[in-house]
Design a protein around this motif. Structure first.
Motif, PDB file in Angstrom:
ATOM      1  N   ILE A 104     -12.668 -17.664  26.841  1.00  0.00           N
ATOM      2  CA  ILE A 104     -12.818 -17.763  25.380  1.00  0.00           C
ATOM      3  C   ILE A 104     -13.398 -19.145  25.071  1.00  0.00           C
ATOM      4  CG2 ILE A 104     -11.645 -17.530  23.152  1.00  0.00           C
ATOM      5  CD1 ILE A 104      -9.367 -16.137  24.623  1.00  0.00           C
ATOM      6  N   PRO A 105     -14.715 -19.274  25.057  1.00  0.00           N
ATOM      7  CA  PRO A 105     -15.338 -20.593  24.862  1.00  0.00           C
ATOM      8  C   PRO A 105     -14.974 -21.198  23.505  1.00  0.00           C
ATOM      9  CG  PRO A 105     -16.948 -18.975  25.631  1.00  0.00           C
ATOM     10  CD  PRO A 105     -15.721 -18.218  25.253  1.00  0.00           C
ATOM     11  N   PRO A 106     -14.425 -22.401  23.476  1.00  0.00           N
ATOM     12  CA  PRO A 106     -14.073 -23.040  22.197  1.00  0.00           C
ATOM     13  C   PRO A 106     -15.272 -23.227  21.279  1.00  0.00           C
ATOM     14  CG  PRO A 106     -12.965 -24.140  24.018  1.00  0.00           C
ATOM     15  CD  PRO A 106     -13.928 -23.170  24.625  1.00  0.00           C
ATOM     16  N   THR A 107     -16.485 -23.444  21.855  1.00  0.00           N
ATOM     17  CA  THR A 107     -17.656 -23.635  21.001  1.00  0.00           C
ATOM     18  C   THR A 107     -17.961 -22.380  20.195  1.00  0.00           C
ATOM     19  OG1 THR A 107     -19.054 -23.014  22.895  1.00  0.00           O
ATOM     20  CG2 THR A 107     -18.738 -25.363  22.470  1.00  0.00           C
ATOM     21  N   VAL A 108     -17.703 -21.194  20.763  1.00  0.00           N
ATOM     22  CA  VAL A 108     -17.925 -19.949  20.034  1.00  0.00           C
ATOM     23  C   VAL A 108     -16.907 -19.822  18.907  1.00  0.00           C
ATOM     24  CG1 VAL A 108     -17.968 -17.431  20.207  1.00  0.00           C
ATOM     25  CG2 VAL A 108     -18.936 -18.814  22.040  1.00  0.00           C
ATOM     26  N   LEU A 109     -15.660 -20.198  19.180  1.00  0.00           N
ATOM     27  CA  LEU A 109     -14.622 -20.112  18.151  1.00  0.00           C
ATOM     28  C   LEU A 109     -14.863 -21.094  17.008  1.00  0.00           C
ATOM     29  CD1 LEU A 109     -11.383 -19.749  20.325  1.00  0.00           C
ATOM     30  CD2 LEU A 109     -12.705 -17.959  19.199  1.00  0.00           C
ATOM     31  N   GLY A 115     -17.401  -9.847  22.675  1.00  0.00           N
ATOM     32  CA  GLY A 115     -16.264  -9.677  23.586  1.00  0.00           C
ATOM     33  C   GLY A 115     -14.973 -10.211  22.994  1.00  0.00           C
ATOM     34  N   ILE A 116     -15.053 -11.363  22.323  1.00  0.00           N
ATOM     35  CA  ILE A 116     -13.867 -11.943  21.695  1.00  0.00           C
ATOM     36  C   ILE A 116     -13.367 -11.046  20.570  1.00  0.00           C
ATOM     37  CG2 ILE A 116     -13.039 -13.882  20.306  1.00  0.00           C
ATOM     38  CD1 ILE A 116     -14.924 -15.670  21.931  1.00  0.00           C
ATOM     39  N   LEU A 117     -14.290 -10.512  19.764  1.00  0.00           N
ATOM     40  CA  LEU A 117     -13.896  -9.622  18.666  1.00  0.00           C
ATOM     41  C   LEU A 117     -13.229  -8.356  19.198  1.00  0.00           C
ATOM     42  CD1 LEU A 117     -16.910  -9.871  16.196  1.00  0.00           C
ATOM     43  CD2 LEU A 117     -14.554 -10.575  15.764  1.00  0.00           C
ATOM     44  N   LEU A 118     -13.779  -7.799  20.275  1.00  0.00           N
ATOM     45  CA  LEU A 118     -13.196  -6.578  20.826  1.00  0.00           C
ATOM     46  C   LEU A 118     -11.844  -6.842  21.478  1.00  0.00           C
ATOM     47  CD1 LEU A 118     -16.281  -4.727  22.304  1.00  0.00           C
ATOM     48  CD2 LEU A 118     -14.856  -4.013  20.410  1.00  0.00           C
TER      49      LEU A 118
END
Length: 346
Positions: free
Chosen positions: A147-152, A289-292
């Motif tokens: 879960i990449p922090p930059t994406v969050l 992927g994070i949303l799913l």
């Protein structure tokens, strides 16, 4: 398996075709949840091989075989040229965190909330902190975190995750308590309880037909309209539960379930596509992927938390009808609270 579906859609399709495929993916999930209740009722009443409710697990066998053959025959290769290593430690920490959270929420009430359930819930906090620390250090070291922090940190992802948590937690919880209520005091058979959800599936079907076209016109505004329509459906359901319970039938519940299903479809159809569409292309796969992952987690979390609240109320003078009405009104309130959050999406 589920995140690979959206990853494949992102890799194989572009433009309008990708948006439509993502919309269809969202509708398929909601419609399948409703239709699965009907199929489950059919299997239980058929009592296949004298297995009773256990026969529902047999559904996965033929579906899995067909899906496996179709994937081999129809799907082109989408393997990346530079494959990244799997974040095994991150996956293990995420799994541990989910177990620490979901196990006590699921088993706590029937066991009388023994000490270990509270210890487990308390341990969730350091587990989340440890997971976050590991993901931050992995990304800083140039590795590929789960879960990449930059994406969050992306604004669209934060908003999308909040909307996903609100929708899938309440949806998963409602599907669980609705089955308990209709087959409890309402005295419906498993098949009748499943058929009560058919109008909701029809609402999803209508959305699947017109949703992609409406999404092109309204964009994120379609999600906002969906929250409002959904709140109306659940509010009407609460009125029905409070006035005619337990003398309800699939026909009695048809109108509120149809409205709720249509509204839920308007939220679910564009949600992933709109959010992922605002994420930079290089991070779209990670974002989906994070949303799913949040979708699957929140469905289970909803069944545990909303189910526990429902069962606690149902055991009081509220009864199962009052408890179902309380759940429906809570979802109504949450739906309305999500509207200003949705308005922040472009």
């Amino acid at each position: 398996m589920t995140p690979q579906v959206l990853a494949s859609i992102s890799s194989l399709l572009t433009g309008e075709h990708r948006a439509r495929a993502m919309a269809m993916f969202g509708v398929a999930g909601g419609a399948a949840a409703a239709l699965g209740q009907i199929l489950g009722g059919v299997l239980i009443e058929a009592n296949v091989f004298d297995l009773g409710w256990r026969s529902v697990f047999l559904v996965n066998v033929p579906v899995g075989i067909v899906a496996l053959i179709a994937a081999v025959k129809l799907l082109p290769e989408t393997r990346a040229h530079n494959a990244q290593r799997v974040d095994i430690v991150g996956a293990a920490l995420l799994a541990l965190t989910l177990v620490l959270l979901l196990l006590p929420l699921t088993e706590g009430r029937p066991l009388g909330w023994p000490l270990w359930t509270w210890v487990s819930l308390a341990a969730t906090i350091p587990a989340v902190a440890l997971l976050g620390l590991h993901q931050h250090r992995s990304e800083k070291a140039g590795r590929a975190p789960l879960i990449p922090p930059t994406v969050l940190r992306l604004r669209a992802m934060r908003i999308g995750l909040l909307l996903a948590v609100g929708f899938f937690t309440t949806f998963g919880g409602f599907m669980f308590v609705f089955a308990l209520a209709t087959q409890g005091e309402a005295g419906m058979s498993p098949l009748e309880g499943g058929l009560s959800l058919l109008p909701m599936a029809v609402g999803f079907l209508i959305t699947s037909i017109y949703g992609p076209r409406l999404q092109q016109r309204y964009g994120a505004g379609l999600i906002l309209r969906g929250w409002i329509v959904q709140s109306v459906g659940y509010a009407v359901l609460a009125v029905v539960a409070l006035t005619v319970w337990p003398d309800v039938t699939p026909w009695t519940l048809a109108i509120p379930m149809l409205i709720a299903g249509f509204g839920s479809g308007l939220v679910m159809v564009p949600l992933i596509g709109v959010v992922v569409g605002q994420v930079p292309p290089a991070q779209a796969g990670l974002g989906s992927g994070i949303l799913l992952t949040s979708q699957q987690t929140c469905l289970a979390l909803g069944a545990a938390t909303v189910g526990t609240a429902y069962l606690s109320l149902a055991g009081t003078s509220w009864g199962q009808g009052g408890a179902l009405a309380a759940v429906a009104l809570a979802i109504t309130a949450i739906s309305l609270l999500m509207t200003p959050v949705t308005a922040k999406l472009r």
